[in-house]
Structures are given as structure tokens and as C-alpha cells.
Enzyme design. Sequence first.
Site, short mmCIF file in Angstrom:
data_model
loop_
_atom_site.label_atom_id
_atom_site.label_comp_id
_atom_site.label_asym_id
_atom_site.label_seq_id
_atom_site.Cartn_x
_atom_site.Cartn_y
_atom_site.Cartn_z
N LYS A 249 52.51 103.49 21.08
CA LYS A 249 53.78 103.43 20.35
C LYS A 249 54.74 102.60 21.18
O LYS A 249 55.15 103.00 22.27
CB LYS A 249 54.35 104.83 20.13
N GLY B 233 65.12 110.53 14.03
CA GLY B 233 66.29 110.84 13.23
C GLY B 233 66.09 111.92 12.18
O GLY B 233 67.03 112.32 11.51
N THR C 24 62.30 116.09 18.08
CA THR C 24 63.40 117.03 18.28
C THR C 24 63.60 117.96 17.08
O THR C 24 64.04 119.10 17.26
CB THR C 24 64.71 116.26 18.57
#
Lengths: 69, 260
Positions: B101, B189, B211
Site C-alpha cells: 500500500k 476517513g 480507526t
Amino acid sequence: MQNIQVRINAESKEIPENLNIPQLLEFLELKDDLLVVELNEEVVMRADWVTTKVGEGDKLEIVKAIGGG
Amino acid sequence: MSDSFRIGVREFQSRLMVGTGKYANDQQAIDAIRESGADIVTMAIRRVNLGQNKDEGNILELISPNEFTILPNTAGCYTADESVRTCKLARELLGGHSLVKLEVIGDKNTLLPDMPETLKAAKDLIKEGFEVMVYCTDDYDYAVALEDAGCVAVMPLAAPIGSGRGIENPQAIEAIVRKIEVPVIVDAGIGTASDATLAMELGCDGVLLNTAIAGAKHPVLMASAMRQAVKAGRSAYLAGRMPKSDEASASSPIEGVINS
């Protein structure tokens, strides 16, 4: 036996001369699996660990995987 | 019904990809990651602590390459050269594994990608034989350029990393989905389950988040919610939603109503 100065993970370190990579990791008291070593900005393949000697002024990075996104 | 998808040469069942950072402890991390059903999990590459305890655990013992496809990231890199160096270390660490990534950050406060440098890094990595899944802004032209460069997945952000604000520009994501042929994965996000569902309803091939699970009050429960959300969104996309209408339209027949 003489000592030499090297930089490991951006820290100055005095280590015995003539160490190969497994001996260096042992000297640093690091477990030798699940980490990678870079010598002067080139990855040292594990197959070359025994034949790779660390010399005066060398710059090493020793890294591992950690949690991340 | 199998609904697997392909990234580069590999085939995956789960369209939810998860990070391994920010968990309260190792047990919570592995419990949440297993609950998410993810096949692909991301990790970062960092210097060992030279004073560290020899018996200190290593994340690869807990989250094993035998159980998951490990996706090393270049988080913290600001230049193409740093990212190439990081990926080469990761490749050796993971026994020659070439899927990475790529993220090249432009600014430490916004954590938004530096797109010119990201494109350069992608080209350099592909030349070195890496399969590059690339984190990017939702900029259409860069998404196209990254696919043209040979990236195996294009991963536009929903909102800034760790912000949990959800998909701020669904139209931009949709435009990328329509154009790009390699998998499009919303990365960063996502805040909650409905954000992941929306990404999938827009036609994305997958969602990558960290997260949203690790920062939830109950990470294992949120991991379960995310697994279901991605599945629900994918099914809704495949089912094809009804057209929107400005007019109401009764679901029950008008005929035969008992009226006075």
C-alpha cells in the site's frame, strides 16, 4: 579485539569489529526473526546475513512490522 | 453466492480491509480483525527499539501471514525514495511478497497525499516489481494516471486519515468508480458502518479502514458492524437501487379503499 563506530537506526553505536549480521543482532540483544536489516541503504537479504560484515562508519537500519493503517 | 474479487494476481473473498494500528492491546486487535472477516490487513514498517526486551512480541506472530494477506504500507513517507526503500524492506521482511500500500504524505497536519510524488513513487515501485495499491485523493485525473501507470488498485480517501468524517465527496468517488477498471477501494476517513455501506453502494470494490474500528468504544462489535455494512452495501449495489423520484408513489393500491 577493536571496537568500531557505526550508526544504527540513526543512533551512534560502538560495536566490536568484524561482526556479521547475526552476530550484530546478538550483540544488540535482538531476536533475529521477523526483522529486516538495511546496510548503507541497501536491504541485506537474509541469505547474505552470514557473509555480510559490518565495518567502520556503516549506516544500518533494523526494522520490523508494527500496527498501522 | 461467491462474490470474490481480484487485486493483481490474487483473489479475495472479503471486500473489507483493515488496519492493525491504534488498538488498546494485542488481544483486542486480533479479536477485532478476525471479527471483521478481512482477508487483507495493513501494517507499518518501523525501526526496532534498540533497548527493547528480547522477549517483546512481534505483530507478525499475532497477525500471521499464514492467516492474512499482509499489506505493508508506506505511512510516514514524504518522498518517492523513502517509499521505495520502505517497500523493499517490507518485501524482504515478508519473504518476497510484492503487494504494497503506497501512501506518500504531503503534510504532517492534514496527512493528505502528495499526489505528484505519489505518482512518481508508484512508477518507481512498479519498475521494481511491486504490485501497488495506491492511497490517493479523490482527484479524477490522478486516479486515471495511477491506473495508467499500472497500479493494481486505486484507493481514494473518503476524508482525511483518522478523521472519521465519512465520504465527503461521493460524486468524485462515483466518477472514479465509473472510469477506473482496477479495483477502487475507499481508504481512510470512514467513521461508521453507514459510511462503509455508502462506499459500496457507490460501486467501490472494497473499503479499507482502521480507526473506525480501533477507535470505537467497542472495537469487536464495530468490526462486526463493518463486515455487515460492506456486505449490505455491496448487495445493494449489485441489486441496483430504485430510481429516485420527486413525487410520492403509494406502495398500496388505491383501488378498493373503504371510504365513506
